[in-house]
Design a protein around this motif. Structure first.
Motif, PDB file in Angstrom:
ATOM      1  N   UNK A  25       0.851  -1.190   0.000  1.00 14.73           N
ATOM      2  CA  UNK A  25       0.000   0.000   0.000  1.00 14.73           C
ATOM      3  C   UNK A  25       0.888   1.241   0.000  1.00 14.73           C
ATOM      4  N   UNK A  26       0.676   2.105  -0.993  1.00 15.87           N
ATOM      5  CA  UNK A  26       1.518   3.286  -1.157  1.00 15.87           C
ATOM      6  C   UNK A  26       0.695   4.566  -1.063  1.00 15.87           C
ATOM      7  N   UNK A  27       1.194   5.499  -0.275  1.00 20.78           N
ATOM      8  CA  UNK A  27       0.724   6.876  -0.341  1.00 20.78           C
ATOM      9  C   UNK A  27       1.175   7.453  -1.689  1.00 20.78           C
ATOM     10  N   UNK A  28       0.592   8.576  -2.084  1.00 24.73           N
ATOM     11  CA  UNK A  28       0.936   9.166  -3.382  1.00 24.73           C
ATOM     12  C   UNK A  28       1.875  10.362  -3.230  1.00 24.73           C
ATOM     13  N   UNK A  29       1.349  11.479  -2.734  1.00 19.15           N
ATOM     14  CA  UNK A  29       2.128  12.717  -2.673  1.00 19.15           C
ATOM     15  C   UNK A  29       3.195  12.632  -1.584  1.00 19.15           C
ATOM     16  N   UNK A  30       4.428  12.911  -1.970  1.00 17.47           N
ATOM     17  CA  UNK A  30       5.537  12.799  -1.033  1.00 17.47           C
ATOM     18  C   UNK A  30       6.080  11.391  -0.923  1.00 17.47           C
ATOM     19  N   UNK A  31       5.443  10.455  -1.628  1.00 17.97           N
ATOM     20  CA  UNK A  31       5.868   9.054  -1.582  1.00 17.97           C
ATOM     21  C   UNK A  31       6.131   8.551  -3.001  1.00 17.97           C
ATOM     22  N   UNK A  32       5.086   8.269  -3.756  1.00 14.75           N
ATOM     23  CA  UNK A  32       5.269   7.850  -5.146  1.00 14.75           C
ATOM     24  C   UNK A  32       5.659   9.016  -6.047  1.00 14.75           C
ATOM     25  N   UNK A  33       5.245  10.226  -5.659  1.00 13.26           N
ATOM     26  CA  UNK A  33       5.541  11.404  -6.471  1.00 13.26           C
ATOM     27  C   UNK A  33       6.645  12.234  -5.826  1.00 13.26           C
ATOM     28  N   UNK A 224       3.156  -1.134   4.128  1.00  9.53           N
ATOM     29  CA  UNK A 224       2.628   0.215   3.913  1.00  9.53           C
ATOM     30  C   UNK A 224       3.782   1.203   3.823  1.00  9.53           C
ATOM     31  N   UNK A 225       3.659   2.150   2.890  1.00  9.33           N
ATOM     32  CA  UNK A 225       4.722   3.123   2.636  1.00  9.33           C
ATOM     33  C   UNK A 225       4.115   4.521   2.622  1.00  9.33           C
ATOM     34  N   UNK A 226       4.690   5.451   3.393  1.00 10.98           N
ATOM     35  CA  UNK A 226       4.142   6.799   3.425  1.00 10.98           C
ATOM     36  C   UNK A 226       5.119   7.820   3.955  1.00 10.98           C
ATOM     37  N   UNK A 242       7.251   1.281   5.920  1.00 11.99           N
ATOM     38  CA  UNK A 242       8.382   2.014   5.348  1.00 11.99           C
ATOM     39  C   UNK A 242       8.065   3.499   5.394  1.00 11.99           C
ATOM     40  N   UNK A 243       8.954   4.273   5.991  1.00  9.74           N
ATOM     41  CA  UNK A 243       8.842   5.729   5.987  1.00  9.74           C
ATOM     42  C   UNK A 243       9.819   6.292   4.966  1.00  9.74           C
ATOM     43  N   UNK A 244       9.346   7.243   4.186  1.00  6.35           N
ATOM     44  CA  UNK A 244      10.227   7.912   3.243  1.00  6.35           C
ATOM     45  C   UNK A 244      11.256   8.750   4.007  1.00  6.35           C
ATOM     46  N   UNK A 245      12.388   9.010   3.368  1.00  3.97           N
ATOM     47  CA  UNK A 245      13.406   9.832   4.008  1.00  3.97           C
ATOM     48  C   UNK A 245      12.929  11.236   4.306  1.00  3.97           C
ATOM     49  N   UNK A 257      11.461   0.467   8.348  1.00  2.00           N
ATOM     50  CA  UNK A 257      12.517   0.942   7.463  1.00  2.00           C
ATOM     51  C   UNK A 257      12.342   2.425   7.195  1.00  2.00           C
ATOM     52  N   UNK A 258      13.460   3.126   7.138  1.00  2.00           N
ATOM     53  CA  UNK A 258      13.479   4.499   6.642  1.00  2.00           C
ATOM     54  C   UNK A 258      14.309   4.471   5.369  1.00  2.00           C
ATOM     55  N   UNK A 259      13.676   4.800   4.258  1.00  2.00           N
ATOM     56  CA  UNK A 259      14.337   4.720   2.963  1.00  2.00           C
ATOM     57  C   UNK A 259      14.772   6.104   2.514  1.00  2.00           C
ATOM     58  N   UNK A 260      15.216   6.225   1.271  1.00  2.00           N
ATOM     59  CA  UNK A 260      15.580   7.522   0.736  1.00  2.00           C
ATOM     60  C   UNK A 260      14.352   8.395   0.538  1.00  2.00           C
ATOM     61  N   UNK A 261      14.560   9.632   0.173  1.00  2.27           N
ATOM     62  CA  UNK A 261      13.442  10.555   0.015  1.00  2.27           C
ATOM     63  C   UNK A 261      12.698  10.290  -1.288  1.00  2.27           C
ATOM     64  N   UNK A 262      11.563  10.956  -1.433  1.00  2.00           N
ATOM     65  CA  UNK A 262      10.763  10.825  -2.658  1.00  2.00           C
ATOM     66  C   UNK A 262      11.474  11.427  -3.865  1.00  2.00           C
ATOM     67  N   UNK A 263      12.494  12.241  -3.636  1.00  2.00           N
ATOM     68  CA  UNK A 263      13.262  12.825  -4.737  1.00  2.00           C
ATOM     69  C   UNK A 263      14.550  12.060  -5.022  1.00  2.00           C
ATOM     70  N   UNK A 264      14.825  11.015  -4.226  1.00  2.00           N
ATOM     71  CA  UNK A 264      16.127  10.344  -4.306  1.00  2.00           C
ATOM     72  C   UNK A 264      15.987   8.822  -4.354  1.00  2.00           C
ATOM     73  N   UNK A 265      15.113   8.333  -5.216  1.00  2.00           N
ATOM     74  CA  UNK A 265      14.976   6.890  -5.463  1.00  2.00           C
ATOM     75  C   UNK A 265      14.554   6.102  -4.231  1.00  2.00           C
ATOM     76  N   UNK A 266      13.840   6.750  -3.308  1.00  2.00           N
ATOM     77  CA  UNK A 266      13.460   6.079  -2.069  1.00  2.00           C
ATOM     78  C   UNK A 266      12.578   4.862  -2.275  1.00  2.00           C
TER      79      UNK A 266
END
Length: 282
Positions: A25-33, A224-226, A242-245, A257-266
């Motif tokens: 399950x993925x959030x959109x803004x700030x996550x996939x975008x 879940x990713x957001x 999973x939390x975005x960076x 998990x804390x991954x990279x940011x939405x602007x950095x291939x997270x």
């Protein structure tokens, strides 16, 4: 680089052997975008990897369904959505669940927001209403690809979400006022200038619980990713989170998990790490 957030050795030792996700399950803004609302090539690759391996993927967003459709089409996903922060669960044009806020509570929220000089956006089922066109509502329309209908907001009987837009200082002040004076609703920030208001019984987590029952997927097998405050309940429910960076500190503190940011291939970093841990659907 993906960073594993260690809550405790006991938690990790219990959960990692059970890691067998069936739903992502993925959030959109700030996550996939990205911050400028683009989809990175690496994100396309990540979603394709999950799809190729049989992973079921769905979107969970503060957006209304109409604004989620283009994103789903970009990734060739089924139109099963958690929408408006969980106030709606829809599958195509079929409404699976809806929770509006009490009418008087909605009117108090609108009054407080207008008094503070915020832009007020009201969502009712598939519709988006605004009291007037302004720079904030126009920017939101540019971002999602359609625009709110000007209407007397006191006439909207079923309000599923109110989006308040404005300067960050005003947003924080109004969030505090709503928390103290309108207990029938919950207000969370998806990004600093966006305050999302829904019925107090609504969250992405509660909506995800419903989806897990509909799909017969145990929540232990959900990833879940957001990134925003409004994603916290969803991440807490999921078996792996999973939390975005770029995520709010509350998410980074609790996620597995804390991954990279939405602007950095997270997204790609997170998917590759999940696969390393055995995250291949049955």
């Amino acid at each position: 680089m993906v960073v594993l957030v260690e809550h405790s050795k006991e938690k990790r030792s219990k959960e990692l052997p059970m890691f067998n996700p069936r739903l992502y399950v993925f959030d959109i803004d700030g996550t996939l975008l990205t911050t400028d609302y683009k989809i990175l090539p690496s994100t396309r690759k990540a979603i394709a990897l999950l799809s190729e391996r049989g992973g079921q993927i769905m979107l969970a967003s503060a957006r209304p369904p109409k604004a989620m459709d283009p994103i789903a089409r970009e990734f060739n996903l089924d139109p099963l959505y958690i929408s408006l922060n969980g106030a709606l669960v829809v599958q195509g044009e079929r409404l699976l669940s809806a929770q509006a806020m009490p009418f008087q509570a909605a009117q108090r929220v609108i009054s407080i927001a207008l008094e503070a000089g915020l832009s007020v956006n009201v969502y009712s089922f598939w519709d988006w209403f605004i009291g007037e066109t302004n720079a904030w509502s126009t920017h939101e329309g540019d971002m999602v690809g359609f625009y709110g209908e000007v209407r007397d907001l006191s006439t909207v009987q079923e309000v599923h979400k109110i989006l308040l837009l404005g300067e960050q200082e005003k947003i924080v002040q109004v969030q505090d006022r709503l928390t103290r004076h309108v207990p029938e609703v919950v207000a969370s920030r998806s990004i600093p200038n966006y305050l999302e208001v829904v019925d107090a019984r609504v969250s992405k987590g509660r909506a995800l619980s419903l989806v897990s029952e509909l799909l017969d997927v145990d929540v232990r097998h959900i990833v879940a990713v957001g990134d925003g405050e409004n994603d916290l309940a969803m991440l807490r429910l999921a078996g792996f989170s999973v939390a975005m960076g770029n995520a709010h500190p509350s998410l980074r503190a609790e996620a597995h998990f804390v991954t990279g940011s939405n602007n950095q291939d997270g997204i790609l970093q997170a998917v590759l790490k999940i696969m390393d841990l055995g995250g291949v659907s049955l």
